[in-house]
Design a protein around this motif. Structure first.
Motif, PDB file in Angstrom:
ATOM      1  N   ASN A 187       8.669 -10.479   0.697  1.00 50.62           N
ATOM      2  CA  ASN A 187       9.761  -9.876   1.468  1.00 50.62           C
ATOM      3  C   ASN A 187       9.832 -10.440   2.871  1.00 50.62           C
ATOM      4  O   ASN A 187       9.554  -9.740   3.838  1.00 50.62           O
ATOM      5  CB  ASN A 187       9.506  -8.369   1.625  1.00 50.62           C
ATOM      6  N   ARG A 227      11.732  -5.075  -6.671  1.00 51.07           N
ATOM      7  CA  ARG A 227      11.257  -4.120  -7.685  1.00 51.07           C
ATOM      8  C   ARG A 227      10.164  -3.281  -7.029  1.00 51.07           C
ATOM      9  O   ARG A 227       9.268  -3.842  -6.397  1.00 51.07           O
ATOM     10  CB  ARG A 227      10.697  -4.848  -8.911  1.00 51.07           C
ATOM     11  N   LYS A 290      18.586  -6.292   1.158  1.00 48.64           N
ATOM     12  CA  LYS A 290      17.298  -5.796   0.663  1.00 48.64           C
ATOM     13  C   LYS A 290      16.374  -5.379   1.806  1.00 48.64           C
ATOM     14  O   LYS A 290      15.849  -4.274   1.839  1.00 48.64           O
ATOM     15  CB  LYS A 290      16.658  -6.899  -0.192  1.00 48.64           C
ATOM     16  N   LEU A 294      16.820  -1.379   1.706  1.00 48.72           N
ATOM     17  CA  LEU A 294      15.666  -0.834   0.975  1.00 48.72           C
ATOM     18  C   LEU A 294      14.413  -0.827   1.852  1.00 48.72           C
ATOM     19  O   LEU A 294      13.824   0.216   2.109  1.00 48.72           O
ATOM     20  CB  LEU A 294      15.398  -1.645  -0.299  1.00 48.72           C
ATOM     21  N   ASN A 295      13.987  -1.989   2.301  1.00 50.54           N
ATOM     22  CA  ASN A 295      12.687  -2.055   2.967  1.00 50.54           C
ATOM     23  C   ASN A 295      12.650  -1.299   4.295  1.00 50.54           C
ATOM     24  O   ASN A 295      11.677  -0.599   4.588  1.00 50.54           O
ATOM     25  CB  ASN A 295      12.253  -3.509   3.169  1.00 50.54           C
ATOM     26  N   GLN A 368       0.546   3.640   1.171  1.00 47.99           N
ATOM     27  CA  GLN A 368       0.631   2.255   0.679  1.00 47.99           C
ATOM     28  C   GLN A 368       1.809   1.527   1.338  1.00 47.99           C
ATOM     29  O   GLN A 368       1.686   0.392   1.795  1.00 47.99           O
ATOM     30  CB  GLN A 368       0.789   2.224  -0.848  1.00 47.99           C
TER      31      GLN A 368
HETATM   32  C1  CS2 Z   1       7.794  -1.690   0.237  1.00 45.23           C
HETATM   33  C2  CS2 Z   1       8.079  -2.856  -0.692  1.00 45.23           C
HETATM   34  O1  CS2 Z   1       5.475  -1.557   0.525  1.00 45.23           O
HETATM   35  C3  CS2 Z   1       6.541  -1.877   1.053  1.00 45.23           C
HETATM   36  O2  CS2 Z   1       6.611  -2.332   2.174  1.00 45.23           O
HETATM   37  O3  CS2 Z   1       8.896  -1.514   1.070  1.00 45.23           O
HETATM   38  O4  CS2 Z   1       6.921  -3.307  -1.321  1.00 45.23           O
HETATM   39  C4  CS2 Z   1       9.146  -2.480  -1.732  1.00 45.23           C
HETATM   40  O5  CS2 Z   1       8.638  -1.542  -2.647  1.00 45.23           O
HETATM   41  C5  CS2 Z   1       9.620  -3.692  -2.483  1.00 45.23           C
HETATM   42  O6  CS2 Z   1      10.035  -4.665  -1.567  1.00 45.23           O
HETATM   43  C6  CS2 Z   1      10.762  -3.318  -3.424  1.00 45.23           C
HETATM   44  O7  CS2 Z   1      11.369  -4.465  -3.895  1.00 45.23           O
END
Ligand code: CS2
Length: 466
Positions: A187, A227, A290, A294-295, A368
């Protein structure tokens, strides 16, 4: 109870728990650096679909760059493991056969180099997390990072991902073999281009003669990966056993959703489209959506979830106060910075996010997700803050997140119970946070001055005041 391993494969196929291909015929075409749960739920799952479609060239050798744990669990199972997709009460279990080997780099460095230099290896994929690359705060090679410094002293005995990639490319060139493509699945903004810059900077120091060739001949496609893959829980072993009757020491849990958007690259590759991968001319709009939706929201759920005593992201998302805040953060400050793009429906992406956060079957720990937040902020929130400040737009909710993170660094929930701050900068950040109740303004000022996190943003008076 019998351990999951190759002899079980034909029976697993007959039972419909494994894809119908002949596993003994699979060759190795991919070396994956960082063979943790995410890689096994993502790269391996997409590749499994290509193997199932009949192209036997794409088995994966998984490499752990540090720990022997993945090897200890997977080697006795000949690389087989169960992927458990969970959503509410629904559970789908499949045994993955794509892993043809698992290596531990510190123990088997020559074997790793042998796989990387094998001409049949056409792609190197990576999931080594933000801290695995060796970037400095400005996104350049950190020559002082212990792994990188070691590899620069002994470039033919590498220990870091960048060191292995460069040394293997140099050896392939010397042997007259074609290079492999390098595909980051982390990411990071501009993950392909950023890794390319890193490898080139490293090669200029370690292998100056080959740097030019790497620059011209090696593809580093950008990619957006998505994911949610939480850590496995004891329940996963029982559910794997119930699904197929074998003992599995390495099950992986994940959500059903997966999205992989890759910048088009030429050269041999598996037909990842078989599992829905998209190939596009420009991955950046997808990457922005993303990271910024999301992140960035995930981090907010994690930080406030930890502080308010919620063990999982789903519990944090069900907390009315946290949910109202995170939804407002997304709608008012994050989403407006994601550029509209013909290939991507941002509104739709956003609509689908909340049910993913709220998926109670995932058991995704807030601690986590809060791990390594200092590095995640630089990818997720700092660029948005910069843009909004430059345009004179409000940053109240983003500022609240930064304040929440500083509060999180004190290592104590609102109810007084303690947790450990897991972050590469923890020693520095935790000591800055220690006196926050006595001297809140001083604590904020000193934390914002940590250039590795905020760069020059820390000196922005409007930001600091919020
Ligand atoms: C989460 C990501 O742990 C984290 O920082 O934001 O691992 C997230 O679950 C994934 O990028 C989803 O694609």
């Amino acid at each position: 109870m019998t351990r999951l391993a190759s002899p079980a494969w034909p029976q697993l196929v007959r039972a419909g728990v494994a894809a119908a291909y002949e596993r003994g015929r699979i060759e190795t075409g991919i070396v994956h650096l960082g063979i943790g749960a995410f890689a096994r739920a993502f790269v391996a799952d997409y590749t499994e679909a290509a193997l199932a479609a009949g192209d036997a060239r794409w088995g994966i050798v998984g490499v752990s760059l540090r720990h022997a744990d993945a090897h200890a669990r997977l080697a006795p199972q000949d690389g087989l493991y169960t992927l458990l997709e969970r959503d509410g009460a629904a559970l789908r279990a499949r045994v993955m056969g794509a892993l043809t080997g698992v290596l531990v780099a510190p123990r088997q460095p020559r074997e790793v180099m042998r796989c990387l230099t094998d001409p049949r290896t056409r792609i190197v994929t990576l999931t080594i997390t933000e801290k695995g690359y060796g970037f400095d705060a400005a996104g350049h090679l950190d020559t002082a990072a212990p792994d990188i410094a070691h590899d620069l002293r002994a470039p033919h005995e590498p220990s870091s991902a960048v060191g292995f990639i460069a040394a293997a490319l140099v050896a392939r060139r010397a042997a007259g073999a074609a290079p492999f493509a390098v595909l980051s699945c982390d990411n990071l903004r501009d993950n392909g281009r950023s890794l390319r810059r890193l490898v080139l900077e490293y090669a200029q120091l370690a292998f100056p003669d080959a740097a030019r060739w790497i620059e011209e001949a090696v593809a580093f496609p950008n990619a957006m990966v998505d994911r949610i893959v939480p850590r496995a829980l004891p329940q996963d072993h029982a559910d794997a056993r119930a699904a197929h009757g074998y003992d599995d020491a390495a099950p992986v849990r994940c959500e059903p959703f997966a999205q992989w958007v890759i910048e088009r690259f030429d050269g041999a590759r598996p037909e990842w489209e078989a599992a829905g991968a998209q190939f596009v001319a420009d991955v950046r709009p997808f990457e922005d959506a993303k990271l910024r939706l999301l992140n960035a929201a995930h981090t907010a759920l994690a930080i406030f979830g930890v502080l308010l005593g919620h063990a999982t992201i789903a519990e944090a998302a069900a907390d009315a106060d946290i949910a109202a805040y995170v939804r407002a953060l997304m709608q008012q400050e994050l989403a407006p910075t994601v550029a509209a793009d013909a290939a991507l429906d941002v509104a739709d992406y956003q609509r689908r996010l909340w049910p993913r956060f709220a998926n109670t079957a995932l058991g995704h720990g807030t601690l986590q997700v809060a791990m390594d937040t200092s590095l995640k902020l630089t990818q997720r929130h700092v660029p948005v803050l910069r843009e909004r400040l430059a345009r004179g737009q409000p940053i109240d909710r983003l500022a609240l997140l930064i304040a929440g993170w500083i509060r999180y660094l004190a290592g104590q929930r609102e109810d007084g119970s303690a947790y450990e701050v897991d972050d590469p900068l923890a020693p520095q950040l935790v000591s800055l946070a220690a006196r926050q109740t006595q001297d809140p303004a001083g604590c904020v000022r000193k934390t914002l001055a940590v250039a590795a996190v905020f760069g020059t943003l820390g000196a922005d008076a409007v930001f600091a005041a919020r």
